[in-house]
Design an enzyme around this catalytic site. Structure first.
Site, short mmCIF file in Angstrom:
data_model
loop_
_atom_site.label_atom_id
_atom_site.label_comp_id
_atom_site.label_asym_id
_atom_site.label_seq_id
_atom_site.Cartn_x
_atom_site.Cartn_y
_atom_site.Cartn_z
CG ASP A 96 -0.30 -0.07 2.54
OD1 ASP A 96 0.79 -0.87 2.93
OD2 ASP A 96 -0.55 0.89 3.26
CD GLU A 190 3.95 0.85 7.24
OE1 GLU A 190 4.64 1.20 8.14
OE2 GLU A 190 3.62 1.72 6.40
#
Ligand SMILES: [Zn+2]
Length: 426
Positions: A96, A190
């Protein structure tokens, strides 16, 4: 001494890995994997699954047998070792990207053999990368630099890490020299603080771990903040304002008073650096009847972290005394703990990283993280996991950039790490 035919590379291995790292990186950054705050799904955005699927396919194509894409979007796979008794090394990167700057339609630009002149990003002339203001950039004259067009982030955080692990694995599957077995783990979300929320460490089944989620060349991070999140909820007394004299208790005013009572010349992120911690009001919301203030409390040192928390709770107590008719509740949540405490008990994990970085021809630089990292949570859960550099810089901004030569050095570091753990048995 580097052995590379092109002296811009730290070593021959980095030079060899560079084309594959770059090709993968340019492909991965085009997929929009931006994480979303306050999402109700996990992962928080569908684009993350697109990259996870692609990576799972690529790992299968490389010949890894047990490639899995979990229901939460994690990709796990094993690169078998070649030495009996070697410890298993987990390699982590997150697919991400941060929600802080636009993350869709990333158009990467490669500035080959950058001559040191300021780089005006093509999509927004207001975005200029000038080495006069960026010492790390000045250190990359001659490198091939990758930027976005200036309208989006680049996504080197953490697709540089993803590309480096992939390139290292692709290199090692064709190499039967001594190496430790590796567990490849690509995580999601994250950037919204949930990177390892659904990760089963027993299933990862590794002895040591490394996240590829750092920044500048040679950087090795073994310390994070220790962290609390605090929410203070204030309930006032609502009365029609026309007849409120002596009776109304405004939660809006009390919330503002609480924020104003915090020190400004110290203990705030705006005025601290290095090992100085802070109490940071991040959000305030509410009405006369009820208001809330959210705080981050941070320090590298546990005792000082407790002091900062006590400072905040003392201010809350003063607020209660100032207005006893209000009801003030405090909710304190432990977020993560400085991973140094765990890594100190496993010095061999950091030693191996130091040695691997030296083997690729760089000198390790220990950096403090003024924040958290997946490695902090993994270390806390029993898997000692320091953080390695990736070669990307200015994360979370439209001026994010990466050096191809430094990304290649990071990939070479991963290869050397697995080789090192292959000869350290027991
Ligand atoms: Zn990251």
């Amino acid at each position: 001494m580097s052995g590379a035919s092109d002296p811009r590379y730290a070593c021959r291995l980095a030079e060899e890995l560079a084309p594959d790292v770059l090709e993968r990186f340019l492909r991965y950054v085009r997929i929009d994997t931006q994480a979303e705050l306050d999402a109700t799904t996990y992962p928080s955005s569908q684009g993350q699954l697109d990259l996870s699927r692609l990576l799972a396919d690529e790992l299968r194509t490389l010949g890894l047998a047990d490639v899995e894409l979990t229901e939460h979007g994690y990709v796990l796979a094993t690169l078998p070792g070649t030495v009996a008794g070697a410890r298993t090394v987990a390699l982590f990167a997150h697919v991400d990207t941060a929600p802080d700057a636009p993350g869709a339609d990333v158009r990467p630009h490669v500035h080959e053999r950058w001559d040191g002149a300021p780089i005006t990003l093509p999509g927004d002339p207001a975005q200029v990368l000038d080495s006069a203001a960026l010492p790390e950039l000045a250190d990359c004259v001659g490198h091939d630099l990758v930027t976005s067009d200036g309208t989006t982030l680049l996504g080197a955080d953490d697709k540089a890490g993803v590309a480096e692990i992939m390139a290292a694995v692709a290199h090692l599957v064709a190499d039967d020299g001594p190496r430790a077995p590796a567990r490849i783990v690509f995580t999601v979300d994250e950037e919204v603080g949930a990177g390892t929320a659904h990760l089963d460490l027993e299933h990862v089944a590794a002895d040591v771990g490394y996240t590829l989620d750092g920044s500048g060349r040679g950087e090795l991070e073994v310390e994070t903040f220790s962290a609390y999140a605090v929410k203070v909820t204030i309930r006032g007394v609502v009365v029609h304002p026309g007849s409120a004299k002596g009776r109304m208790v405004s939660a809006v005013r009390l919330a503002a008073d609480l924020v104003a009572s915090l020190p400004r010349d110290r203990l705030a992120p705006e005025v601290t650096e290095g090992r100085e911690g802070f109490v940071h009001p991040t959000r305030i919301a509410g009405q006369v009847a009820e208001a809330a203030v959210w705080f981050l409390v941070r320090d590298h040192d546990e005792a000082r972290l407790q002091e900062h928390l006590a400072t905040l709770t003392a201010l809350v107590d003063e607020l209660r005394e100032q207005e006893p008719r209000a009801r003030v509740d405090v909710r304190v949540e432990r977020q993560y703990t400085n991973m140094r405490h765990v890594l100190d008990r496993h010095p061999e994990v950091v030693d191996a990283a130091v040695e691997a970085i030296r083997r690729v021809g760089l000198e390790p630089r220990f950096e403090l993280i003024r924040g958290g990292t997946d490695g902090a949570r993994l270390s806390e859960r029993g898997l000692p996991t320091p953080n390695l550099f990736t070669g990307g810089r200015l994360y979370h901004s439209v001026r994010e950039w990466a050096s191809v030569q430094d990304m290649a050095a990071a990939a070479a570091t991963v290869v050397e790490l697995l080789r090192l753990w292959g000869v350290r048995t027991g």
